[in-house]
Write an enzyme that holds these catalytic residues in place. Structure first.
Site, mmCIF file in Angstrom:
data_model
loop_
_atom_site.group_PDB
_atom_site.id
_atom_site.type_symbol
_atom_site.label_atom_id
_atom_site.label_comp_id
_atom_site.label_asym_id
_atom_site.label_seq_id
_atom_site.Cartn_x
_atom_site.Cartn_y
_atom_site.Cartn_z
ATOM 1 N N LYS A 1 2.697 9.974 4.439
ATOM 2 C CA LYS A 1 2.364 10.877 3.338
ATOM 3 C C LYS A 1 1.703 12.180 3.808
ATOM 4 O O LYS A 1 1.278 12.292 4.945
ATOM 5 C CB LYS A 1 1.498 10.141 2.314
ATOM 6 C CG LYS A 1 2.153 8.874 1.766
ATOM 7 C CD LYS A 1 3.433 9.156 0.991
ATOM 8 C CE LYS A 1 4.384 7.982 0.898
ATOM 9 N NZ LYS A 1 3.973 6.906 0.017
HETATM 10 C C1 LIG Z 1 4.226 5.693 -0.699
HETATM 11 C C2 LIG Z 1 4.504 5.504 -2.117
HETATM 12 C C3 LIG Z 1 3.831 4.533 -2.881
HETATM 13 C C4 LIG Z 1 2.940 3.478 -2.301
HETATM 14 O O1 LIG Z 1 1.892 3.924 -1.535
HETATM 15 P P1 LIG Z 1 1.334 2.994 -0.363
HETATM 16 O O2 LIG Z 1 0.093 3.701 0.070
HETATM 17 O O3 LIG Z 1 2.358 2.891 0.705
HETATM 18 O O4 LIG Z 1 1.024 1.652 -0.975
HETATM 19 C C5 LIG Z 1 4.089 4.486 -4.239
HETATM 20 N N1 LIG Z 1 4.953 5.322 -4.819
HETATM 21 C C6 LIG Z 1 5.625 6.263 -4.121
HETATM 22 C C7 LIG Z 1 6.552 7.184 -4.848
HETATM 23 C C8 LIG Z 1 5.434 6.375 -2.745
HETATM 24 O O5 LIG Z 1 6.123 7.303 -2.065
#
Ligand SMILES: *Cc1c(COP(=O)(O)O)cnc(C)c1O
Length: 391
Positions: A192
């Site tokens: 992210k």
């Molecule tokens: C990454 C992501 C999540 C989940 O986040 P995590 O920190 O990996 O649990 C949820 N929704 C979307 C759209 C994502 O890209």
């Protein structure tokens, strides 16, 4: 020019920027401060609460609760809004599986709704068909870093939980992602736009909701209650001080990073269009800042001699440009079926065969590297058209 796949010279032999970028001296110093200070947990240290306040402030949603990851953040937001067994939550079909599994974790039923063809964002018309008297919330996903059509979704009068896992730094009509719904969840997982390897935050502008979020993420304690006072069921979903140490300095870097990706996206939107058969998806109308966590590109097979998306991805990889095939429609995830039921989401399903992704690290490459993406695509188009798929 022979394709690299067929033994020709690849367009690009050098690599791509690393993600996460190299650690900064400030990150190192803060991390060591936590390590040596001995206050590693958020119940004793102050870095998590300081980061929560700073991040929430940066998105104009005054309250923030840091959690172990984004999935759990979505679960937490749903539970804090009172979503549980017997309830339904509308989720788009083109998103990461966690958008839907967080609803299952909360004990509720994810109801999949299709997305719009132009942006692959949750389609208010499809939501209208998905809403029932049991619907307790809608989860717009700010896919790729562009905020969803929040006004179109607000029309249903239901709580909106923003899945902003991909939208750090994005805005809609000038308002930041995170301040567009009742609560918003960001992820700090490795891929992210801000990351501590894992982590997440839920932000809200509602002080009462914040108290519930805080309590549920801290084993049912109350903000002003005692350590062994648990007036309700909650869980330990807390982030560590180490994560906050790694994240805090990134807040100041985010704007410049988004700016770099915006510039790359503007370049690629124009240049890929000129190649033909490729177009970078825009955000929904009303997007004022697309943070371009992903560059989602529509691949028109007909313009590439009928060759499949998989063939294009393989050819690009050989030329030195790694693309991603992206999501499968959640309507096709067998594991979700017992929860979400049988749904057909034709637009999300068609996207499986017709879009490719550029990950954010590619969008943070220099101009020469971006030009290589375009050259590789143009070379492949020429070669594919000269040897079309025989059908
Ligand atoms: C990454 C992501 C999540 C989940 O986040 P995590 O920190 O990996 O649990 C949820 N929704 C979307 C759209 C994502 O890209």
């Amino acid at each position: 020019m022979t394709l690299a796949l067929d033994g020709g010279t690849p367009v690009r032999t050098s690599g791509w920027p690393a993600w996460p970028p190299p650690a900064t001296p400030e990150q190192r110093a803060l991390l060591l401060e936590v390590l040596d200070g001995g206050q590693w947990g958020a119940t004793s240290g102050t870095k998590v609460s300081e980061f929560a306040a700073a991040f929430a402030g940066s998105v104009g949603a005054p309250h923030g609760v840091c959690v172990v990851n984004g999935t759990v953040g979505l679960f937490l937001a749903l539970r804090a809004l009172g979503v549980g067994p017997g309830d339904e939550v509308v989720v788009p079909a083109y998103t990461f599986v966690a958008s839907a599994t967080s609803v299952v974790l909360a004990g509720a039923r994810p109801v999949l709704a299709d997305v719009t063809a132009g942006t692959l964002h949750l389609d208010p018309a499809a939501v209208e068909r998905a809403v029932t008297p049991r619907t307790k919330a809608i989860m717009p996903v700010h896919l790729a870093g562009a905020p969803a059509d929040m006004e179109g979704l607000a029309a249903f009068g239901l709580p909106l939980v923003e899945d902003a896992a991909q939208a750090h730094g994005a805005s809609r009509h000038g308002r930041p992602a995170g301040a567009l719904g009742d609560a918003a969840c960001f992820s700090f997982q490795s891929s992210k736009a801000m990351t501590a390897g894992e982590g997440g935050i839920v932000v809200t502008g509602d002080p009462a909701l914040h108290e519930r979020l805080w309590s549920l993420h801290n084993v049912g304690r109350r903000l002003d209650g005692g350590w062994y006072e648990h007036p309700e069921i909650g869980w330990n979903l807390r982030m560590t001080e180490f994560q906050a140490a790694v994240l805090t300095p990134q807040l100041a870097l985010l704007d410049g990073q988004v700016h770099a990706r915006e510039r790359a996206a503007a370049f690629l939107a124009k240049e890929l269009e000129a190649v033909g058969g490729l177009s970078l998806l825009p955000g929904p109308d009303g997007t004022t800042r697309h943070s371009r966590h992903l560059g989602i590109v529509r691949y028109d097979r007909a313009a590439f001699g009928g060759r499949s998306k998989a063939a294009f991805i393989a050819a690009m990889a050989a030329e030195g440009v790694p693309l991603d095939a992206g999501y499968r429609s959640l309507s096709r995830e067998a594991a979700l079926r017992p929860h979400a039921g049988e749904t057909s989401c034709p637009v999300a399903e068609a996207a499986e065969d017709s879009v490719v992704w550029l990950r954010q690290n590619l969008l943070m490459a220099d101009e020469d590297a971006l030009a290589d993406i375009v050259s590789a695509a143009a070379k492949i188009r020429r070669e594919f058209r000269s040897q079309p798929e025989i059908t």
